[in-house]
Design a protein around this motif. Structure first.
Motif, mmCIF file in Angstrom:
data_model
loop_
_atom_site.group_PDB
_atom_site.id
_atom_site.type_symbol
_atom_site.label_atom_id
_atom_site.label_comp_id
_atom_site.label_asym_id
_atom_site.label_seq_id
_atom_site.Cartn_x
_atom_site.Cartn_y
_atom_site.Cartn_z
ATOM 1 N N ALA A 53 -4.365 0.622 -1.401
ATOM 2 C CA ALA A 53 -3.870 -0.743 -1.548
ATOM 3 C C ALA A 53 -3.152 -0.914 -2.878
ATOM 4 O O ALA A 53 -3.475 -0.239 -3.855
ATOM 5 C CB ALA A 53 -5.033 -1.731 -1.458
ATOM 6 N N GLN A 54 -2.201 -1.818 -2.894
ATOM 7 C CA GLN A 54 -1.389 -2.029 -4.086
ATOM 8 C C GLN A 54 -2.241 -2.224 -5.347
ATOM 9 O O GLN A 54 -1.965 -1.635 -6.392
ATOM 10 C CB GLN A 54 -0.496 -3.247 -3.872
ATOM 11 N N GLY A 55 -3.304 -3.029 -5.195
ATOM 12 C CA GLY A 55 -4.135 -3.327 -6.354
ATOM 13 C C GLY A 55 -4.978 -2.159 -6.823
ATOM 14 O O GLY A 55 -5.545 -2.184 -7.916
ATOM 15 N N ASP A 56 -5.094 -1.119 -5.995
ATOM 16 C CA ASP A 56 -5.935 0.025 -6.361
ATOM 17 C C ASP A 56 -5.135 1.193 -6.937
ATOM 18 O O ASP A 56 -5.701 2.212 -7.338
ATOM 19 C CB ASP A 56 -6.715 0.512 -5.130
ATOM 20 N N ASP A 80 5.111 0.358 -10.157
ATOM 21 C CA ASP A 80 4.498 0.443 -11.476
ATOM 22 C C ASP A 80 3.082 0.978 -11.339
ATOM 23 O O ASP A 80 2.199 0.294 -10.841
ATOM 24 C CB ASP A 80 4.479 -0.945 -12.126
ATOM 25 N N PRO A 81 2.852 2.221 -11.756
ATOM 26 C CA PRO A 81 1.513 2.813 -11.606
ATOM 27 C C PRO A 81 0.541 2.359 -12.680
ATOM 28 O O PRO A 81 -0.588 2.794 -12.697
ATOM 29 C CB PRO A 81 1.796 4.306 -11.733
ATOM 30 N N LYS A 82 0.974 1.483 -13.569
ATOM 31 C CA LYS A 82 0.153 1.018 -14.692
ATOM 32 C C LYS A 82 -0.086 2.152 -15.666
ATOM 33 O O LYS A 82 -0.108 3.317 -15.289
ATOM 34 C CB LYS A 82 -1.202 0.464 -14.209
ATOM 35 N N ALA A 138 0.833 -1.205 0.000
ATOM 36 C CA ALA A 138 0.000 0.000 0.000
ATOM 37 C C ALA A 138 0.870 1.259 0.000
ATOM 38 O O ALA A 138 1.969 1.265 0.556
ATOM 39 C CB ALA A 138 -0.918 0.000 1.222
ATOM 40 N N VAL A 139 0.365 2.320 -0.638
ATOM 41 C CA VAL A 139 1.107 3.576 -0.757
ATOM 42 C C VAL A 139 0.290 4.711 -0.137
ATOM 43 O O VAL A 139 -0.931 4.766 -0.280
ATOM 44 C CB VAL A 139 1.411 3.894 -2.237
ATOM 45 N N LEU A 140 1.006 5.618 0.548
ATOM 46 C CA LEU A 140 0.342 6.748 1.195
ATOM 47 C C LEU A 140 0.084 7.865 0.182
ATOM 48 O O LEU A 140 1.016 8.318 -0.488
ATOM 49 C CB LEU A 140 1.224 7.279 2.334
ATOM 50 N N VAL A 141 -1.176 8.295 0.082
ATOM 51 C CA VAL A 141 -1.529 9.349 -0.877
ATOM 52 C C VAL A 141 -2.475 10.358 -0.236
ATOM 53 O O VAL A 141 -2.969 10.159 0.882
ATOM 54 C CB VAL A 141 -2.214 8.773 -2.137
#
Length: 401
Positions: free
Chosen positions: A358-361, A381-383, A273-276
């Motif tokens: 979350a990573q998948g989001d 990788d931000p897709k 997960a990344v903080l945004v």
DNA sequence: AACGCGTGGTC
DNA sequence: TGACCAAGCGT
């Protein structure tokens, strides 16, 4: 230089003899002849685009409106995949009006000029509420809707309703200033340009005429190396006759912005997960998602970057600066971001105003490109932002020179 | 009226 | 390769 514009519908008198023709001063081109040449060319060379109806069929106002908003300052190639995504997600203007703003922003992410997405949504709701879900067919009513300015109001009126008006965008501007070798600099010369456009005669095919002008500007009368030999208006074009089509339109030089710097903080939890946080609704990248950053300023120094990022030292014990910088150029200033990363222990709360994604989001977040660059720099990788640039559209390429 | 507002392509 | 540009709008 003052240019007399003949009243619409009346032709300037032609010289009687060939010698008189050679000696005659430059004349206004004959409007009816211009129309015939342009529409004839369009009937042979019109581009096939997803929002265009087949020849002879009037286009769907919703598709015209959606495409026109997306095409503001944006290339056809960039727009096509977004147009397909939007029409699939929102088949009608009512569907778009019923959607959450946030879902619209997510689908818009990567296309730029995000105020357009907010106005798009507001406009859909206005059409649904004020007009019963049906686009109005007059310039004035269209002009009153959010995100629709002079150009777009005229474009929709002409293309979707065949209202006899000539929208002036960058293409039309280039074509007409060249046709007339208009010396006056833009944007000061816009009123005169308007008069030149009004002197044209769409001849009952306003939509085709407008799109013909744009196709001409996009494929033949290009900014660099225009293909004058293929142009239906080559003969009457004053700029070509003068041997300098690229010299038009005349424009005043613009000044450049000064470099700003800042730091971006990528906090990654063990589970990926990344903080945004979300940017303010108004202003630069309004409403879009970002990782926490310092302010961006000309005098920024990365030495004490954390001092300018309240609360982040509590998120993780060790922040580490990555080598290199992320560079990005906005319309009005270039930006350099120093990237800091930290591994965050499980169970750490997000500071006020931030949240864990979350990573998948991550791919579904409304990250503008500058933030995608930051994430990529940090090894995340931000897709791909844009939807697949799938099926090819017709490309009227001409042979290289 | 001049400025703020993204991104990707082109040469 | 950086400068310029692309179907502009809102303030």
């Amino acid at each position: 230089m003052t240019v007399a514009v003949p009243p619409a519908g009346r032709k300037p008198r032609l010289p009687r003899t060939p010698s008189a023709a050679r000696l005659a001063p430059a004349r206004r081109p004959d409007a009816a002849a211009l129309t015939a040449a342009l529409l004839g060319w369009y009937d042979r060379h019109r581009r096939v685009l997803p929002w265009r109806a087949p020849a002879g069929v009037r286009a769907d106002p919703y598709a015209v409106w959606l495409s026109e908003i997306m095409l503001q300052q944006t290339t056809v190639k960039a727009v096509v995949p977004y147009f397909r995504t939007f029409t699939a997600a929102f088949p009608t203007v009512r569907d778009l009006a019923a959607a959450e703003l946030d879902s619209v922003l997510r689908l818009w992410a990567g296309l730029g000029y995000y105020a357009r997405a907010r106005n798009l949504h507001a406009c859909a709701r206005a059409v649904a509420e004020r007009h019963g879900g049906v686009f109005p067919g007059t310039v004035d009513a269209l002009r009153a809707l959010p995100g629709i300015g002079d150009y777009t109001a005229n474009a929709i009126a002409a293309i979707a309703f065949d209202v006899p008006v000539v929208p002036i965008d960058g293409n039309v501007e280039r074509v007409l200033t060249r046709l007339h070798a208009l010396e006056e600099e833009l944007p000061g010369g816009k009123p005169r340009l308007r008069a030149l456009a009004d002197a044209l005669e769409p001849a009952g095919r306003a939509g085709d005429f407008a799109q013909a002008l744009m196709d001409l500007g996009a494929t033949i009368c290009t900014p660099k190396s225009p293909a004058c030999v293929l142009c239906p208006w080559s003969e009457p074009c004053a700029a070509r006759r003068r041997g300098d089509p690229e010299g038009f339109p005349r424009k005043a030089p613009k000044k450049e912005g000064t470099l700003r710097r800042g730091a971006a903080f990528v906090a990654v939890r063990g589970d990926g997960a990344v903080l945004v946080r979300s940017r303010p609704e108004k202003g630069l990248l309004g409403g879009m998602t970002e990782v926490p950053t310092t302010a961006w300023s000309a005098d920024f120094s990365p030495q004490n970057a954390l001092d300018h990022a309240p609360g982040l030292d509590a998120v993780a014990p060790g922040w580490r600066r990555l080598p290199g910088v992320v560079t990005h150029v906005f319309t009005h200033f270039p930006l350099e971001l120093f990237v800091f990363v930290a591994a965050v222990p499980a169970g750490v709360d997000a500071p006020a105003g931030t949240r864990w994604v979350a990573q998948g989001d991550i791919a579904g977040e409304a990250f503008p490109n500058v933030m995608r660059k930051v994430l990529a720099h940090a090894g995340i990788d931000p897709k791909p932002a844009p939807p697949d640039p799938s099926p090819r559209i017709s490309k009227p390429k001409r042979s290289p020179r």
